[in-house]
Design an enzyme around this catalytic site. Sequence first.
Site, mmCIF file in Angstrom:
data_model
loop_
_atom_site.group_PDB
_atom_site.id
_atom_site.type_symbol
_atom_site.label_atom_id
_atom_site.label_comp_id
_atom_site.label_asym_id
_atom_site.label_seq_id
_atom_site.Cartn_x
_atom_site.Cartn_y
_atom_site.Cartn_z
ATOM 1 N N THR A 89 11.365 -6.762 -12.506
ATOM 2 C CA THR A 89 10.804 -8.075 -12.840
ATOM 3 C C THR A 89 9.637 -8.398 -11.914
ATOM 4 O O THR A 89 9.760 -8.302 -10.696
ATOM 5 C CB THR A 89 11.885 -9.163 -12.718
ATOM 6 O OG1 THR A 89 12.970 -8.834 -13.580
ATOM 7 C CG2 THR A 89 11.327 -10.526 -13.092
ATOM 8 N N CYS B 95 1.024 0.958 11.835
ATOM 9 C CA CYS B 95 2.159 1.377 11.021
ATOM 10 C C CYS B 95 3.052 2.380 11.740
ATOM 11 O O CYS B 95 3.851 3.063 11.125
ATOM 12 C CB CYS B 95 1.670 2.002 9.713
ATOM 13 S SG CYS B 95 0.699 0.866 8.715
ATOM 14 N N ASN C 108 -8.569 3.158 9.369
ATOM 15 C CA ASN C 108 -8.045 2.063 10.174
ATOM 16 C C ASN C 108 -8.252 2.277 11.668
ATOM 17 O O ASN C 108 -8.391 1.320 12.425
ATOM 18 C CB ASN C 108 -6.553 1.857 9.891
ATOM 19 C CG ASN C 108 -5.727 3.096 10.198
ATOM 20 O OD1 ASN C 108 -6.089 4.211 9.830
ATOM 21 N ND2 ASN C 108 -4.602 2.922 10.867
ATOM 22 N N SER D 141 -3.271 -3.278 -0.220
ATOM 23 C CA SER D 141 -2.108 -3.968 0.351
ATOM 24 C C SER D 141 -2.503 -5.382 0.713
ATOM 25 O O SER D 141 -3.471 -5.602 1.453
ATOM 26 C CB SER D 141 -1.615 -3.221 1.597
ATOM 27 O OG SER D 141 -0.394 -3.750 2.063
ATOM 28 N N GLY D 142 -1.759 -6.368 0.205
ATOM 29 C CA GLY D 142 -2.153 -7.762 0.329
ATOM 30 C C GLY D 142 -2.200 -8.305 1.734
ATOM 31 O O GLY D 142 -3.054 -9.150 2.050
ATOM 32 N N HIS D 143 -1.303 -7.865 2.628
ATOM 33 C CA HIS D 143 -1.282 -8.488 3.953
ATOM 34 C C HIS D 143 -2.539 -8.175 4.752
ATOM 35 O O HIS D 143 -2.833 -8.850 5.735
ATOM 36 C CB HIS D 143 -0.029 -8.057 4.729
ATOM 37 C CG HIS D 143 -0.083 -6.681 5.313
ATOM 38 N ND1 HIS D 143 0.247 -5.558 4.588
ATOM 39 C CD2 HIS D 143 -0.422 -6.249 6.542
ATOM 40 C CE1 HIS D 143 0.112 -4.493 5.371
ATOM 41 N NE2 HIS D 143 -0.296 -4.877 6.555
ATOM 42 N N GLY E 109 0.792 -1.218 0.000
ATOM 43 C CA GLY E 109 0.000 0.000 0.000
ATOM 44 C C GLY E 109 0.823 1.265 0.000
ATOM 45 O O GLY E 109 0.460 2.255 -0.651
ATOM 46 N N THR E 110 1.941 1.264 0.703
ATOM 47 C CA THR E 110 2.767 2.472 0.765
ATOM 48 C C THR E 110 3.305 2.837 -0.610
ATOM 49 O O THR E 110 3.230 3.996 -1.041
ATOM 50 C CB THR E 110 3.925 2.280 1.761
ATOM 51 O OG1 THR E 110 3.383 2.194 3.092
ATOM 52 C CG2 THR E 110 4.899 3.442 1.700
ATOM 53 N N GLN F 101 -7.405 -0.434 3.932
ATOM 54 C CA GLN F 101 -8.137 -0.975 5.073
ATOM 55 C C GLN F 101 -9.459 -1.636 4.683
ATOM 56 O O GLN F 101 -10.080 -2.297 5.509
ATOM 57 C CB GLN F 101 -8.410 0.145 6.086
ATOM 58 C CG GLN F 101 -7.170 0.794 6.648
ATOM 59 C CD GLN F 101 -6.298 -0.159 7.441
ATOM 60 O OE1 GLN F 101 -6.800 -1.089 8.073
ATOM 61 N NE2 GLN F 101 -5.001 0.055 7.411
#
Length: 398
Positions: free
Chosen positions: A255, A343, A169, A217-219, A75-76, A197
Amino acid sequence: MTDDNETLYLDAAATEPVSRDVIDAMLPFLTDAYANPASVHQPGKTAARALDAARASFAADLGAKPDDVIFTSGGTESDNLAVKGIAMARMRRLGLGGDAARPPRIIISAIEHPAVTRSAEWLARWLGFEVVRIPVDGEAHLDLAALERALDSEAGERTTLVATMLANNEVGTVEPVERIVAIAHAHHVPVHVDAVQAAGLIPIRMRDWDIDSLAVSGHKFGTPKGLGALLVRGRVPIEPILSGGGQERGLRSGTQNVAGAVALAIALRRSNTRMAAHYRELVASRDMLIDAVRRVVPRAELTGDPERRLPGHVSFVFPGVTGEALLVDLDARGIACSSGSACAIGRHEIPPTLLAMGIEPAVAKSALRMTFREPLTRGQIERISLAIEDSYTALTRG
């Protein structure tokens, strides 16, 4: 459901592990099919097909098109690329930047994540941008009238971008993004939405809402950390902030991480499926927990919108104690939750959203946040509320 003696985790984004099916989907592209998707040999073509399939699935689950998706490290990076890249491209297109009396502008909300606010501050420091911060109300909703005034002003024509989050968040409030987009587009200004979020927790329809760019953001929905994406429409002028071989439409050179892209697609599909199956139950257990906390600690004050908020998100302030002391005491009682932003590099600080909402600093220091991905049982809700009651009583007596 946890045993009474086990810790109950209410910090979903920080404590939810990567699922086995996501790991299994990644493994082939970390072992036998580990090839550069730009290569013309067969292993490279296999990797390219997997990358294309992941891109298509990921886009569909966010109401977008495959060509919108730019895979990033999280996300950042996505917010940085959108805020800096779109603002710089629009600055050039609008013929701004050479006249100190007519600086380019960027509009952000007063509660944005540091990835957005510090990107805007970077633009101000290095390129002379004027940063306009739109206030929020007591429930953390963007002041739409203030946004309209900022765009209607004499300087409105110098605005390069409006940036807003979809869901907060700290207090869980969901912003009226469609109305924000309509206001900005009426003034021919693109809108970037930080959906970090929200992805996987509420339905997102990027193109239906006419959003210009969207960061995820995947996590937050079940991938390994360090994976994310920026979705950006082809109509939006944008400059890359990384120079290199021109991958990802020339906007994110390097890549591609095929295994990471596959993880994003699998995890988002899994999270969206779970959301569809349990959304009502999540909302119901959220509201039951809110009622239970209010019952045992009448002084507790819910923060954020009581209804237009994330389904598995409960946040309070507890006047008379500090959030840090409350967190430590609850942890000793087997309830693990959070306060402020995850964060903040381990620092315990006053949640800035609460200050922007007009909450006094001494009260804002008592913030507590509980987030969960699965509906809570009545037994769990009782256990949580009793622990909060005991902790609050012990701390206020001490």
